[in-house]
Each structure stands twice: as structure tokens, then as C-alpha cells.
Design an enzyme around this catalytic site. Structure first.
Site, short mmCIF file in Angstrom:
data_model
loop_
_atom_site.label_atom_id
_atom_site.label_comp_id
_atom_site.label_asym_id
_atom_site.label_seq_id
_atom_site.Cartn_x
_atom_site.Cartn_y
_atom_site.Cartn_z
N HIS A 20 21.86 -20.33 -25.33
CA HIS A 20 23.09 -19.58 -25.62
C HIS A 20 24.07 -20.85 -25.63
O HIS A 20 25.05 -20.69 -26.67
CB HIS A 20 23.31 -18.66 -24.52
CG HIS A 20 22.25 -17.48 -24.59
ND1 HIS A 20 22.91 -16.08 -24.50
CD2 HIS A 20 21.05 -17.54 -24.42
CE1 HIS A 20 21.47 -15.36 -24.72
NE2 HIS A 20 20.51 -16.33 -24.46
N ASP A 118 29.28 -13.82 -24.86
CA ASP A 118 27.78 -13.51 -24.86
C ASP A 118 27.92 -12.08 -24.84
O ASP A 118 28.36 -11.35 -23.53
CB ASP A 118 27.09 -14.00 -23.75
CG ASP A 118 25.87 -14.37 -24.30
OD1 ASP A 118 24.90 -13.63 -24.73
OD2 ASP A 118 25.59 -15.67 -24.38
N GLN A 354 14.84 -32.18 -31.50
CA GLN A 354 14.10 -31.15 -32.17
C GLN A 354 14.63 -31.05 -33.82
O GLN A 354 13.93 -30.94 -34.69
CB GLN A 354 13.91 -29.79 -31.65
CG GLN A 354 13.29 -28.76 -32.60
CD GLN A 354 12.74 -27.77 -31.58
OE1 GLN A 354 12.13 -27.92 -30.54
NE2 GLN A 354 13.15 -26.53 -32.14
N HIS A 369 7.46 -21.10 -29.70
CA HIS A 369 7.80 -19.83 -28.77
C HIS A 369 8.53 -18.85 -29.63
O HIS A 369 8.58 -17.83 -28.96
CB HIS A 369 8.05 -20.38 -27.56
CG HIS A 369 9.44 -20.58 -27.66
ND1 HIS A 369 10.16 -21.66 -28.27
CD2 HIS A 369 10.79 -20.42 -26.92
CE1 HIS A 369 11.17 -21.90 -28.28
NE2 HIS A 369 11.79 -21.11 -27.45
N ALA A 392 11.48 -11.68 -24.39
CA ALA A 392 12.64 -11.17 -24.84
C ALA A 392 12.40 -11.08 -26.52
O ALA A 392 11.60 -10.54 -26.92
CB ALA A 392 13.92 -11.90 -24.43
N GLN A 394 11.62 -13.18 -28.52
CA GLN A 394 10.75 -13.90 -29.30
C GLN A 394 9.47 -13.02 -29.88
O GLN A 394 8.99 -13.38 -30.67
CB GLN A 394 10.23 -14.96 -28.28
CG GLN A 394 11.20 -15.97 -28.19
CD GLN A 394 10.96 -16.82 -26.65
OE1 GLN A 394 9.76 -16.57 -26.09
NE2 GLN A 394 11.85 -17.45 -25.84
C1 UDX Z 1 15.66 -18.25 -25.68
C2 UDX Z 1 15.49 -17.17 -26.90
O1 UDX Z 1 14.36 -16.86 -27.10
C3 UDX Z 1 16.64 -17.18 -27.87
O2 UDX Z 1 16.29 -16.65 -28.99
C4 UDX Z 1 17.76 -16.98 -27.11
O3 UDX Z 1 18.79 -16.80 -28.07
C5 UDX Z 1 18.09 -18.14 -26.23
O4 UDX Z 1 17.03 -18.32 -25.14
P1 UDX Z 1 15.05 -20.86 -25.67
O5 UDX Z 1 13.96 -21.10 -24.89
O6 UDX Z 1 16.38 -21.08 -25.38
O7 UDX Z 1 15.17 -19.40 -26.14
O8 UDX Z 1 14.65 -21.68 -27.34
P2 UDX Z 1 15.50 -21.43 -28.59
O9 UDX Z 1 16.32 -20.43 -28.90
O10 UDX Z 1 14.34 -21.89 -29.67
O11 UDX Z 1 16.20 -22.84 -28.31
C6 UDX Z 1 15.70 -24.22 -28.25
C7 UDX Z 1 16.69 -25.04 -28.46
O12 UDX Z 1 16.20 -26.36 -27.74
C8 UDX Z 1 16.60 -25.60 -29.93
O13 UDX Z 1 17.93 -25.52 -30.34
C9 UDX Z 1 15.97 -26.83 -29.95
O14 UDX Z 1 16.33 -27.69 -31.12
C10 UDX Z 1 16.18 -27.39 -28.70
N1 UDX Z 1 15.14 -28.31 -28.35
C11 UDX Z 1 13.80 -27.67 -27.76
C12 UDX Z 1 14.92 -29.67 -28.21
O15 UDX Z 1 16.44 -30.29 -28.78
N2 UDX Z 1 14.06 -30.50 -27.96
C13 UDX Z 1 12.88 -30.04 -27.42
O16 UDX Z 1 12.12 -30.73 -27.34
C14 UDX Z 1 12.77 -28.44 -27.48
#
Ligand code: UDX
Length: 477
Positions: A20, A118, A354, A369, A392, A394
Site C-alpha cells: 500500500h 486507504d 523487481q 503470488h 485477499a 490475489q
Molecule cells: C498485497 C496485495 O496482494 C496487493 O494486491 C495489495 O494491494 C497490497 O498487499 P504484496 O505482498 O504487497 O501484496 O505484493 P505486491 O502488491 O505485488 O507488492 C510487492 C511489491 O514489492 C512490488 O511493487 C514489487 O516490485 C516489490 N518487490 C517485491 C521488490 O521490489 N522486490 C522483491 O524482491 C519483491
């Protein structure tokens, strides 16, 4: 003498968890770039980590109207702030964030044009109403998942919730408009699996989500060409929607457009980034590597880790795997030893850059995920996915990836080395053409949406103008 008008000032209040904060900070930078004053509220704990692992202060130093304000999240120092405790994080933020915001507004109210908060934080509506400040909800997940949250009351009324065991998991649902053809019980958000519809988390999400129809606007990190059909259903309940994503790409484009500023990539991290994987990627052939990362909140058992490991090794494909510290039951050291045996084809890091990884020419697929940021980053880069959703939104995202957008496969609820191997090979070899065709199409429309004249570009401009109007109305009261 005429009084000088105050510049528009927005308070941004995210739920204090990485996914978030990540997208809210990007929004904060986009609004700052447009000359708006921003006060970003962050928990002490996350602020400390942000300062330790990023160049956040340097980045925002360009914006004189930007400031952080921090509050205590009310949790003990040693609280893991992890997925199984999401409920506690929301409850604690409701308790500590509300009074903090009220006090802050007492100090700075005359200058505040609106709050962007939020949508899961219930106290925001009460505070905004009391202080007569417009409130825009930002839901950081997909529009498709938001719509399923919104339809929970109908699902309950129709008896489709609770799911009642395996039969309910596999049955097609009839009460989420627009999804009747493909949404099964198991594709609903994870908290819909509760046996009791009075479950606290289910009730909280349901009650907070419907409130988005009463606020002044709804911001979503998505784009019209991706989620247009479901957005038209949401608009029947929440007419003022701003779709402004993919935010990471939008920010890069606007930074490049304004004074040719260097695009910033994924520097909102609460973990230490290991960039060594970039030079490893440089040595791999084009589109040969599958990137494996399960985001911030997913936690594995050791058995699940081994199923993924064998599946990846047996697929004979190259892989770059993020194993976040603390994400595996047992010790992380023995995990590293697993990769030592297959050095020429595999590489493991604790946390990767990422966005850069997904944009690297060596990447050909993403085992994910299905967190919404990860999904959008992959879509924007044109990378097909294997989805192993954890919680959630996902579960819904992964269904859309496989059945609606057709840019990958959904491995939900299964963790078996043979299936991992098959799906990796489907993605990287056997069904590659088919997935790439759709992935290329969405990557192109993602870029179009955040370019001048595109839908997300236009919606951000509209948001900025609306905030300016709110500001002039506030000051003429
Ligand atoms: C959860 C929910 O699934 C998501 O949809 C919600 O809005 C927020 O919480 P989360 O585990 O935070 O998910 O995953 P994601 O929303 O995919 O965010 C992960 C972030 O971390 C991405 O922006 C990704 O680029 C970053 N990341 C992940 C890294 O920078 N490095 C890594 O090694 C892994």
C-alpha cells in the site's frame, strides 16, 4: 489587499504495509510533480525502514511542498506485522491513526484541500466528515478484486457464502455481475473462505468497501483497457472513479516528461535490495529466465519450498528466485545451500529490484503470488505469469490472469513439483507464443494509457484539477 490563495494541499494516509505504501508514495510523487503540497502519513516503524533502505529523502527533496508526518502504529516493537496479523495492523491503525489525524487537522486544517486515504481505514470517513474535508478512497488492489469485495453482501444473501467445502469452492458463482462465466468459490478473496459469515475480517472488508460509494472519489491503480468491463460495473455504485495506473510506469513517464528527470524505479522498499542479480541476469540469454517472487506477505512451509525447488530444477529452465528473509519456516541458511548445487541455472536473493528485473531482457516469465503491484509490473513489462496466490485480492487477480486476460496460468491451491515443472515449461516453452501474444497486447495498451492523451494520463489530470477545485472551494467557505 487581496489574500493570496493557498496552494492545494493533500493528506495521504496509506494502510501501513509495503504494497500500500509503495503505490501511495508513487501517487504522492505524481501529485508533487504537479505542484501540489503533500503530507504523507507513515507509521514510525515503516518510516524507519524506508529511511534505512531507500533514498526517499533525496527523491522527495525536489518537492518543496512534500513532507512526511509519522505516527505510532500502536503495535509492540517486536510485532511481526505479517499477513496472519493483517487484522491487528488494521485495528491498531484505526485506533492510533484516527486520533493522530484529528490532532494533525486541528493544527493544519485551513490548508487541507482533501484527504486521499486507504479505503480499508474506516476512521477516515468519520474524520473527513467531522472536519468537512473531501475524501477520496484509494484502493491499492485490482478493480476486479474490489468488485468481488463489493458484492459480498449479495453473495451472502444468495447463500453462495459461506462456501461450504470443496463443492462450494468449485461451483461457478452467480452474484458477482460480469463474472458469472468464470468466477468460482475458490477465486473469491481468501477471507471469503471463512466458515462463518460473521468472521471479523470478512465483515470488516465488506463494511469498509461499500463506504467507497459514499466518498468523493475512488482511485484505482489500473487502466481502462485492462479492466474496462468490471470498471463499468463499479461505476454503477461509485460514479467518480480515477483509473491512473500502472502507477510505476505513469510516474516514470511523467518524470521523463517534466524536465527529463530520471525515472525512479521501485525505491519504496522496506527491505534491503540485492542488486547482484542484475549482473547475473546480464549473462543469461534473452527471455530465458523465470523470475520467482511471492511478495511481501507470503509465508511458506519448508515442504512447499521444496516442491517449488524441485519443480524449478526439474523444468531445466533458468530461474531467479527471491526468498525473502523470514518467509520460510525453518532456517533460511539451508535454503541458500539449495541453490549452491545448481549455480549455473539458478540465482537466489533476499530481495530484488523487481521493476528492473521484470524489465530485463533475460526475463521470460514470472512465478508470482499475484499481488496487485507485481501483477501490474509484469503486465507493463509484457511478461507472462504463473500464479500461486496466497491471500485477499490475489485469488481474484490470478483468475483474471488465466481466464480473462490469458497471460498466464493459475496454480491456486496446489503445490506439487510435477505441476510446477509442467507450468514452468508451458509458460517458457510449450504455450509461450499464446501467452506472449496477449501479454504484448496488454503491455502496449498499458504504455498507451499512461502516455499523453491516454486514459490514465487524462484521469490523473482530472484528479489534479478536481483537487485544485476542492482547494478553492475550501478557501471560499
Ligand atoms: C498485497 C496485495 O496482494 C496487493 O494486491 C495489495 O494491494 C497490497 O498487499 P504484496 O505482498 O504487497 O501484496 O505484493 P505486491 O502488491 O505485488 O507488492 C510487492 C511489491 O514489492 C512490488 O511493487 C514489487 O516490485 C516489490 N518487490 C517485491 C521488490 O521490489 N522486490 C522483491 O524482491 C519483491
Amino acid at each position: 489587499m487581496e489574500e493570496k490563495p493557498l496552494s492545494p494541499h493533500v493528506i495521504i494516509f496509506p494502510l501501513p504495509v509495503q504494497g500500500h505504501i509503495n503505490s501511495m508514495l508513487k501517487l504522492a510523487e505524481l501529485l508533487s510533480l504537479a505542484g501540489l503540497n503533500i503530507t504523507f502519513l507513515n507509521s514510525d516503524n515503516n518510516q524507519k525502514r524506508l529511511l534505512r533502505y531507500t533514498d526517499i529523502h533525496a527523491r522527495f527533496a525536489n518537492y518543496s511542498g512534500f513532507q512526511f508526518r509519522t505516527y505510532s502504529d500502536g503495535l509492540p516493537e517486536d510485532h511481526p506485522r505479517s499477513v496472519d496479523r493483517a487484522w491487528e495492523i488494521i485495528e491498531a491503525t484505526n485506533l492510533s491513526g484516527g486520533p493522530f489525524l484529528k490532532e494533525l487537522l486541528t493544527d493544519i486544517r485551513p490548508t487541507v484541500s482533501c484527504i486521499i486515504g486507504d479505503g480499508i481505514l474506516g476512521f477516515l470517513s468519520d474524520v473527513a466528515k467531522k472536519h468537512k474535508i473531501p475524501l477520496i478512497h484509494f484502493r491499492t488492489a485490482s478493480a476486479c478484486s474490489f468488485w468481488t469485495y463489493f458484492c459480498i453482501p449479495q453473495l451472502i444473501q444468495a447463500g453462495e457464502l459461506p462456501l461450504n467445502g470443496k463443492e462450494g469452492m468449485d461451483r461457478l458463482l452467480t452474484t458477482v455481475p460480469g463474472m458469472e462465466e468464470f468466477l468460482r468459490g475458490r477465486d473469491l478473496p481468501s477471507f471469503c473462505r471463512a466458515n462463518d459469515i460473521n468472521d471479523g475480517f470478512l465483515q470488516l472488508v465488506m463494511n469498509e468497501t461499500v463506504k467507497s460509494s459514499e466518498v468523493d472519489g475512488l482511485l484505482l491503480n489500473t487502466f481502462e483497457d485492462l479492466e474496462g468491463p468490471v470498471l463499468s460495473h463499479i461505476r454503477t455504485k461509485c460514479p467518480n472513479i480515477y483509473t491512473i495506473g500502472p502507477l510505476h510506469l505513469h510516474l516514470q513517464t511523467r518524470l521523463a516528461t517534466a524536465n527529463g528527470m530520471k525515472p525512479s524505479q521501485s525505491s519504496n522498499s522496506l527491505w534491503e535490495v540485492d542488486k547482484s542479480c542484475m549482473s547475473w541476469l546480464d549473462k543469461q540469454p534473452p527471455q530465458s529466465v523465470i523470475y520467482v517472487s511471492f511478495g511481501i506477505l507470503t509465508v511458506f512451509t519448508r515442504e512447499q519450498l521444496m516442491e517449488f525447488w524441485y519443480g524449478l530444477v526439474n523444468s531445466k529452465q533458468r530461474f531467479l528466485w527471491v526468498v525473502r528473509p523470514g518467509s520460510v519456516g525453518g532456517d533460511d541458511d539451508s535454503t541458500k545451500k539449495l541453490v549452491e548445487g545448481i549455480k549455473e541455472r539458478g540465482y537466489m536473493v533476499g530481495w530484488a529490484p523487481q521493476e528492473e528485473v521484470l524489465a530485463h531482457k533475460a526475463i521470460g516469465g514470472f512465478l508470482t503470488h499475484s499481488g496487485w503491484n507485481s501483477t501490474l509490473e509484469s503486465i507493463a513489462a509484457g511478461i507472462p505469469m504463473i500464479c500461486w496466490p496466497c491471500l485477499a485480492d490475489q485469488q481474484v487477480n490470478s483468475r483474471y490472469v488465466s481466464e480473462v486476460w490469458k497471460i498466464g496460468v493459475d496454480m491456486k491451491d496446489v503445490c506439487d513439483r510435477k505441476i510446477v515443472k509442467k507450468m514452468v515449461n508451458d509458460l517458457m516453452v510449450d504455450r509461450r507464443e499464446e501467452f506472449l501474444k496477449s501479454a504484448d497486447k496488454f503491455a502496449t495498451s498499458a504504455r498507451k494509457s499512461i502516455s499523453e492523451g491516454g486514459s490514465s494520463w487524462g484521469n490523473l489530470d482530472r484528479l489534479i484539477n478536481d483537487i485544485k477545485d476542492m482547494s478553492s472551494q475550501a478557501h471560499s467557505i
